[in-house]
Scaffold this active site. Structure first.
Site: not given
Ligand code: GAR
Length: 206
Positions: A18, A96, A98, A112, A114
Protein backbone atom coordinates in the site's frame (compact mmCIF):
# COMPACT_ATOMS: atom_id res chain seq x y z
CA UNK A 1 22.19 14.80 0.31
CA UNK A 2 25.01 15.95 -1.94
CA UNK A 3 25.58 16.06 -5.69
CA UNK A 4 22.82 15.43 -8.19
CA UNK A 5 19.28 15.11 -6.95
CA UNK A 6 18.01 11.53 -6.86
CA UNK A 7 15.29 10.67 -9.37
CA UNK A 8 15.39 6.91 -9.89
CA UNK A 9 13.74 5.06 -7.06
CA UNK A 10 14.25 1.41 -6.20
CA UNK A 11 11.35 0.28 -3.99
CA UNK A 12 11.93 -2.82 -1.84
CA UNK A 13 8.80 -4.63 -0.66
CA UNK A 14 7.71 -7.82 1.05
CA UNK A 15 3.93 -7.64 1.18
CA UNK A 16 0.76 -5.80 0.26
CA UNK A 17 2.45 -2.68 -1.09
CA UNK A 18 0.00 0.00 0.00
CA UNK A 19 2.94 2.35 0.58
CA UNK A 20 4.27 1.49 -2.88
CA UNK A 21 0.81 2.32 -4.26
CA UNK A 22 0.75 5.67 -2.49
CA UNK A 23 4.15 6.55 -3.97
CA UNK A 24 3.08 5.44 -7.46
CA UNK A 25 -0.07 7.56 -7.18
CA UNK A 26 1.87 10.66 -6.10
CA UNK A 27 4.37 10.22 -8.94
CA UNK A 28 1.60 9.68 -11.50
CA UNK A 29 -0.16 12.78 -10.17
CA UNK A 30 3.02 14.75 -10.92
CA UNK A 31 3.59 15.58 -7.28
CA UNK A 32 6.91 13.75 -6.91
CA UNK A 33 9.47 14.30 -9.69
CA UNK A 34 10.91 10.82 -9.81
CA UNK A 35 10.51 7.49 -11.53
CA UNK A 36 10.30 4.07 -9.94
CA UNK A 37 13.11 2.33 -11.79
CA UNK A 38 12.34 -1.04 -10.23
CA UNK A 39 10.47 -2.83 -7.48
CA UNK A 40 12.34 -5.62 -5.72
CA UNK A 41 10.44 -8.14 -3.62
CA UNK A 42 11.93 -10.79 -1.36
CA UNK A 43 8.59 -12.64 -1.53
CA UNK A 44 7.30 -14.14 -4.78
CA UNK A 45 3.66 -13.83 -3.66
CA UNK A 46 3.80 -10.18 -2.54
CA UNK A 47 0.75 -8.29 -3.82
CA UNK A 48 3.10 -5.34 -4.32
CA UNK A 49 4.34 -7.17 -7.44
CA UNK A 50 0.84 -7.04 -8.91
CA UNK A 51 0.66 -3.32 -8.17
CA UNK A 52 3.99 -2.78 -9.99
CA UNK A 53 2.80 -4.80 -13.00
CA UNK A 54 -0.45 -2.81 -13.20
CA UNK A 55 1.60 0.37 -13.58
CA UNK A 56 4.20 -1.07 -15.97
CA UNK A 57 7.00 -0.84 -13.42
CA UNK A 58 9.85 -3.38 -13.77
CA UNK A 59 9.75 -5.81 -10.85
CA UNK A 60 12.23 -8.40 -9.66
CA UNK A 61 11.56 -11.30 -7.28
CA UNK A 62 14.72 -11.64 -5.23
CA UNK A 63 14.33 -14.33 -2.59
CA UNK A 64 16.94 -15.12 0.02
CA UNK A 65 17.49 -18.63 -1.32
CA UNK A 66 20.88 -20.13 -2.12
CA UNK A 67 22.94 -17.30 -0.67
CA UNK A 68 25.61 -18.40 1.82
CA UNK A 69 24.82 -15.49 4.17
CA UNK A 70 22.77 -12.29 4.43
CA UNK A 71 25.62 -10.09 3.19
CA UNK A 72 25.80 -12.07 -0.06
CA UNK A 73 22.07 -11.60 -0.53
CA UNK A 74 22.49 -7.86 -0.02
CA UNK A 75 25.41 -7.73 -2.46
CA UNK A 76 23.11 -9.28 -5.06
CA UNK A 77 20.42 -6.71 -4.19
CA UNK A 78 22.94 -3.91 -4.77
CA UNK A 79 23.69 -5.39 -8.21
CA UNK A 80 20.00 -5.43 -9.13
CA UNK A 81 19.55 -1.82 -7.99
CA UNK A 82 22.68 -0.64 -9.80
CA UNK A 83 21.61 -2.41 -13.00
CA UNK A 84 18.43 -0.28 -12.90
CA UNK A 85 20.48 2.87 -12.16
CA UNK A 86 18.70 3.44 -8.89
CA UNK A 87 19.86 6.41 -6.82
CA UNK A 88 17.32 6.38 -3.96
CA UNK A 89 16.10 3.26 -2.21
CA UNK A 90 12.70 3.09 -0.55
CA UNK A 91 11.98 0.35 1.96
CA UNK A 92 8.20 0.12 1.71
CA UNK A 93 7.32 -2.71 4.06
CA UNK A 94 10.55 -4.60 3.33
CA UNK A 95 10.82 -6.99 6.25
CA UNK A 96 14.56 -7.60 6.34
CA UNK A 97 17.25 -5.75 8.28
CA UNK A 98 19.86 -4.45 5.85
CA UNK A 99 23.50 -5.36 6.32
CA UNK A 100 26.43 -2.95 5.99
CA UNK A 101 26.79 -4.10 2.36
CA UNK A 102 23.59 -2.30 1.35
CA UNK A 103 23.95 0.61 3.76
CA UNK A 104 27.50 1.47 2.66
CA UNK A 105 26.58 1.13 -1.03
CA UNK A 106 23.87 3.83 -0.69
CA UNK A 107 24.86 6.16 2.18
CA UNK A 108 21.95 8.36 3.33
CA UNK A 109 20.07 7.22 0.26
CA UNK A 110 17.94 4.49 1.80
CA UNK A 111 14.62 5.52 3.35
CA UNK A 112 12.47 3.34 5.59
CA UNK A 113 8.98 3.69 7.02
CA UNK A 114 8.41 2.31 10.50
CA UNK A 115 4.95 1.99 12.10
CA UNK A 116 5.79 3.73 15.41
CA UNK A 117 7.24 6.96 16.72
CA UNK A 118 10.93 6.08 16.89
CA UNK A 119 12.94 5.61 18.99
CA UNK A 120 9.99 3.86 20.68
CA UNK A 121 8.97 0.39 19.57
CA UNK A 122 11.70 -0.58 17.16
CA UNK A 123 11.65 -3.92 15.34
CA UNK A 124 8.74 -6.21 14.59
CA UNK A 125 5.12 -5.79 15.73
CA UNK A 126 5.64 -2.13 16.60
CA UNK A 127 1.88 -1.54 16.70
CA UNK A 128 1.33 -4.39 19.20
CA UNK A 129 4.28 -3.12 21.24
CA UNK A 130 2.58 0.29 21.45
CA UNK A 131 -0.73 -1.25 22.53
CA UNK A 132 0.96 -3.45 25.14
CA UNK A 133 2.86 -0.48 26.56
CA UNK A 134 -0.34 1.53 26.89
CA UNK A 135 0.70 4.64 25.00
CA UNK A 136 -2.07 7.06 24.00
CA UNK A 137 -0.32 8.07 20.78
CA UNK A 138 1.81 6.20 18.30
CA UNK A 139 2.36 6.90 14.62
CA UNK A 140 4.93 6.43 11.91
CA UNK A 141 8.49 7.49 11.25
CA UNK A 142 10.34 7.93 7.96
CA UNK A 143 14.08 7.74 8.47
CA UNK A 144 17.32 7.14 6.63
CA UNK A 145 18.69 3.67 7.17
CA UNK A 146 21.92 3.05 9.01
CA UNK A 147 23.36 -0.24 10.23
CA UNK A 148 21.10 -0.40 13.30
CA UNK A 149 17.51 -1.58 13.50
CA UNK A 150 15.25 1.46 12.97
CA UNK A 151 17.94 3.81 14.32
CA UNK A 152 18.84 6.11 11.41
CA UNK A 153 18.30 9.90 11.14
CA UNK A 154 14.61 10.82 11.29
CA UNK A 155 13.14 12.73 8.33
CA UNK A 156 9.43 13.01 9.21
CA UNK A 157 7.03 11.61 11.80
CA UNK A 158 3.25 11.64 12.10
CA UNK A 159 1.27 11.10 15.28
CA UNK A 160 -1.73 8.75 15.40
CA UNK A 161 -3.96 8.20 18.45
CA UNK A 162 -4.19 4.77 20.05
CA UNK A 163 -7.78 3.89 21.00
CA UNK A 164 -8.58 1.85 24.11
CA UNK A 165 -10.04 -1.07 22.18
CA UNK A 166 -7.42 -1.11 19.42
CA UNK A 167 -6.09 -4.41 18.15
CA UNK A 168 -2.87 -4.72 16.20
CA UNK A 169 -4.98 -4.76 13.03
CA UNK A 170 -7.06 -1.65 13.79
CA UNK A 171 -4.06 0.38 14.94
CA UNK A 172 -2.01 -0.77 11.92
CA UNK A 173 -4.78 0.36 9.57
CA UNK A 174 -4.97 3.81 11.22
CA UNK A 175 -1.18 4.20 11.16
CA UNK A 176 -1.03 3.13 7.51
CA UNK A 177 -3.26 6.01 6.48
CA UNK A 178 -0.67 8.34 8.01
CA UNK A 179 2.19 6.36 6.47
CA UNK A 180 0.99 6.93 2.94
CA UNK A 181 1.01 10.71 3.38
CA UNK A 182 4.18 10.87 5.43
CA UNK A 183 6.30 8.62 3.22
CA UNK A 184 5.34 10.47 0.06
CA UNK A 185 6.02 13.82 1.72
CA UNK A 186 9.48 12.67 2.87
CA UNK A 187 10.38 11.28 -0.56
CA UNK A 188 9.28 14.55 -2.15
CA UNK A 189 11.60 16.48 0.20
CA UNK A 190 14.54 14.22 -0.65
CA UNK A 191 14.08 14.29 -4.43
CA UNK A 192 13.70 18.07 -4.29
CA UNK A 193 17.02 18.35 -2.45
CA UNK A 194 15.48 19.90 0.65
CA UNK A 195 17.11 17.48 3.09
CA UNK A 196 20.53 17.73 4.69
CA UNK A 197 21.83 15.13 7.13
CA UNK A 198 24.07 16.48 9.87
CA UNK A 199 25.20 13.73 12.18
CA UNK A 200 21.99 12.02 13.19
CA UNK A 201 19.88 15.11 12.63
CA UNK A 202 18.01 15.95 9.45
CA UNK A 203 17.58 19.58 8.44
CA UNK A 204 14.73 20.50 6.12
CA UNK A 205 14.98 23.65 4.03
CA UNK A 206 11.99 25.60 2.77
C1 GAR B 1 3.82 -0.83 6.79
O1 GAR B 1 2.88 -0.60 7.78
C2 GAR B 1 5.21 -0.48 7.29
O2 GAR B 1 5.21 0.51 8.25
C3 GAR B 1 5.64 -1.79 7.86
O3 GAR B 1 5.12 -2.77 7.00
C4 GAR B 1 3.90 -2.30 6.45
C5 GAR B 1 3.91 -2.57 4.98
O4 GAR B 1 2.67 -2.27 4.43
N1 GAR B 1 7.06 -1.86 7.94
C6 GAR B 1 7.71 -2.40 8.97
O5 GAR B 1 7.15 -2.87 9.92
C7 GAR B 1 9.21 -2.36 8.84
N2 GAR B 1 9.82 -2.62 10.10
P1 GAR B 1 2.50 -2.15 2.86
O6 GAR B 1 3.15 -3.38 2.22
O7 GAR B 1 1.02 -2.16 2.65
O8 GAR B 1 3.14 -0.87 2.41
Amino acid sequence: MSGNLPSRLGVLVSGNGTNLQAIIDRIEAGDISAEIACVVSDKSDAFALTRAARHGIPAVVHENIGFPERRAYDAATVEILRSHKVDLIILAGFMKILTDVMVSAFPNAIMNIHPALLPSFRGLHAQQQAIDYGVRYSGCTVHFVDCGTDTGPIILQSVVPVEQDDTEATLSARIQMAEHQTFAAAIKLVVEGKIRVIGRKVRISA
